[in-house]
Every structure is written in structure tokens, then in C-alpha cells.
Motif scaffolding. Structure first.
Motif: not given
Length: 209
Positions: A139-148
């Protein structure tokens, strides 16, 4: 008659053993993912995993130390497969494309089974801790990949949003793999799922301008 140099023979033998070991690990992981996803951790027997893979049960301890080690390796493989969205996906579109491929596969395919594996509570405290850590990580990596930014991800609000996005993806996989026959979700392919998933992930995770 010419004889091969001893070192050449040893090298060939080593290469052959390495190939056999890698193939055995692959077979065991594939069999274990299917068993753990379908039967759950507690109900799965290592003998059944080995039988499905066509290998000696003792090889599970040799390559994975234990049933718990094999379960952890299955989750690590699922995380790595899903983790195409961690740093290798440079844009939100890349993230959406990677996630859509995961949820749009056949219900009994490896990708769907990997997602279902993340949903199955094992009844084993250590195994469940591994599973939960894998879900949090992804879940954390999804947020980073989305540009956060990594700093953003440390906030509870964004973590919640990322976990809701992950839950959406896992829910799609679960409903498509079940016998509910929920249409049009059950039969919609990559092209049909990509747009709605993009809407969800963009709304939840895209940086606000």
C-alpha cells in the motif's frame, strides 16, 4: 580419445545442479501459492505441496527451512510481482496498468492466486504478521508510485487512502475469483477495468495541485 578437462566437467555438473535447484524452488512456490490461496495456511500440508510439485517433501526444508519459510517466500514473490509499481512504474498510468494486469487475469491464474493469498488469514500468528506487513508495504509503495513523496506516505491520512486503493484492487480479485458471477465485473477484461481503476487510484492517491 580426448577427455574433457576436469574443471569443465565440474562446471557443467554445477550448472546442472543450479538449474535443478532453481526449477525445484519454482515448482514448490507455484504449488504452495495455489494451496495456500485456496485452502489457507493452517489447512495446507507440506506433503500435499510437495506432491503437487512432484518432489520429495524434504526439499521444502532444504530450500525454505519450514512451512512458514515457504509461506513467507510465497508472499515475497507476490510482493515482488505486485511491486512493479514501487520504483519501476514511473507514472500513475504505469501503476494503473500494472494493477489492472494483476486483477484482470484468469480466476485460477498465478496472478489472481497471489492476490487471494494476501487475503487469506492463516490462523498462525507469525504467518499473519508476514501477510499484514506485505499488505502495508505494498500500500505504501502504491502511494509512492502514484507520485507521492516518501514523507507524505508517513501520514495516517495517505496511508488510509493507499490501503483503501489496495482494498479495491483485492476486492475486485476476490469477486472475480468467487462463484458469485457478479456481472459485468466477473467478465470485464483489461481494457474495461483500466479506466475505472484509474479513476479510483487518481482520486485517492494522486498529488493535489
Amino acid at each position: 580419445m580426448m577427455h574433457a578437462p576436469p574443471h569443465a566437467v565440474d562446471a557443467d555438473a554445477t550448472t546442472g545442479k543450479s538449474r535443478d535447484a532453481a526449477n525445484t524452488r519454482r515448482l514448490l512456490l507455484s504449488s504452495a501459492r495455489r494451496r495456500f490461496a485456496q485452502d489457507g495456511y493452517s489447512a495446507t500440508r507440506v506433503r500435499d505441496i510437495a506432491a503437487d510439485a512432484g518432489v520429495n517433501v524434504a526439499l521444502i526444508n532444504r530450500y525454505f527451512s519450514s512451512k512458514e519459510g515457504l509461506f513467507e517466500a510465497c508472499l515475497a514473490h507476490a510482493r515482488d510481482e505486485l511491486g512493479r509499481s514501487d520504483g519501476s512504474s514511473a507514472t500513475l498510468d504505469d501503476l494503473v496498468e500494472a494493477l489492472t494486469r494483476q486483477v484482470a487475469g484468469p480466476a485460477n491464474g498465478d496472478r489472481s492466486l497471489q492476490l487471494l493469498l494476501l487475503l487469506r488469514s492463516s490462523g498462525d500468528e507469525t504467518a499473519d504478521a508476514i501477510r499484514l506487513n506485505t499488505l502495508r508495504y505494498f500500500a505504501d509503495q502504491m502511494a509512492v508510485a502514484a507520485g507521492r513523496s516518501v514523507e507524505d506516505v508517513s501520514s495516517d491520512d495517505l496511508r488510509l487512502r493507499a490501503q483503501i486503493a489496495l482494498s479495491t484492487m483485492l476486492g475486485i480479485a476476490l469477486l472475480r475469483a468467487s462463484s458469485t458471477g457478479l456481472e459485468p465485473l466477473a467478465s470485464t477484461g483489461v481494457d474495461g477495468l483500466e479506466g475505472p481503476l484509474r479513476d479510483v487510484i487518481t482520486a485517492l492517491l494522486a498529488p493535489r495541485l
